[in-house]
Design an enzyme around this catalytic site. Structure first.
Site: not given
Length: 284
Positions: A3, A54, A106, A125, A274
């Site tokens: 963030e 961000k 990754h 991800r 969330r």
DNA sequence: TTAAATGTTTAAAT
DNA sequence: CATTTAAACATTTA
């Protein structure tokens, strides 16, 4: 997780370490993670690094490298001098493997610089990305005010929050067009700081509460930056101890724990899909 | 096995 | 039509 405070901290580290260096090579290990033609960045010198909400923009003159780390993106800078000191600069949600050898499974993109240092873009991800953006087109739509700039005040926050008056305040705080850079962690923390129940509908907030919320957002973000981001954006890595994630948070991730202020057990609920954490005694 | 995880966009439902 | 909720993206960990 990145963030605002995390991206801001990464920005400060990169400004110190890679401005003036030339990008010699870009290796793309995951095509999905890199948008645009890497040739237009190779051979270019890093001139400027900025943050918008961000997002992180590395200016190379004609073009920019625009990063969005989304949920699991990490940036790991390993340089020649850095390596000698046994030190590494990292930013992003901490995982075990970010302390290990680079690249790893990754790693999506590797930037090699003229002094031999390397910047690894890792993303478990693969939601995050790097884009080549022409200098003239570096405007990002639908971004609200930067909360750390002095133009940002409680009246502006109130006006923007009221775009979604029937929604819970904690959900609307995460809307990037309301205020830039606040995500799930800092939205939870801001509500705690403001002593406001996260479920409160925006239309039911008083001016006093808007003022408290304004200060609460600022406090959460400033605390985050003061701690090097909730993920510890730089890290001394001789043996790879774990980054301490969010040790300073008042409520985020602390359900079933006693409130740091009043000892009431922190609750966890779902809001806008969330995880939402709050102290039912402090936040009313 | 199911649920949840830092974010954002798009589709579907109300 | 506006607003809200859910799904999708991809992977790992509890």
């Amino acid at each position: 997780m990145p963030e605002l405070p995390e991206v801001e901290t990464i920005k400060l580290v990169l400004q110190r370490r890679i401005i003036g260096l030339t990008i010699k090579k870009i290796q793309i290990l995951s095509p999905k993670s890199f948008i645009g033609n890497p040739n237009s960045a190779e051979g270019q010198k890093v001139l400027k690094i900025e943050r918008f909400a961000k997002l992180l923009a590395v200016n190379l003159g004609e073009v920019n490298l625009l990063f969005h780390l989304k949920m699991t993106g990490q940036l790991i800078l390993q340089g020649e001098s850095v390596k000698r000191e046994g030190e590494r600069y990292i930013g992003g949600h901490p995982t075990e493997d970010m302390m290990g050898k680079m690249p790893n499974s990754h790693t999506r993109v590797i930037f090699s610089f003229s002094d031999g240092s390397k910047l690894y873009f890792n993303d478990q991800r693969r939601f995050g990305w790097v884009k080549i953006i022409d200098n003239g087109k570096l405007t990002i739509d639908n971004l609200g005010p930067e909360p750390l700039e002095k133009e940002f005040n409680w009246q502006i926050l109130k006006k923007n929050l009221l775009k979604h008056k029937s929604q819970p305040v904690k959900v609307v705080l995460m809307d990037q067009s309301v205020v830039s850079g606040v995500g799930n962690i800092y939205s939870n923390e801001a509500c705690f700081n403001a002593k406001i129940d996260p479920r409160t509908k925006v239309s039911n907030l008083s001016n006093l509460q808007f003022k408290r919320l304004h200060l609460g957002v600022l406090k959460s973000l400033r605390d985050g930056i003061a701690h090097g981001g909730s993920t510890r954006a730089h890290f001394r890595d001789p043996e790879g101890h774990k980054g301490y994630f969010l040790d300073y948070a008042y409520v985020y991730g602390l359900d079933k724990h006693p409130c740091k202020v009043c000892k009431t057990i922190i609750k966890k609920i779902q809001l806008g899909g969330r995880g939402t954490y709050y102290c039912s005694n402090c936040q009313k």
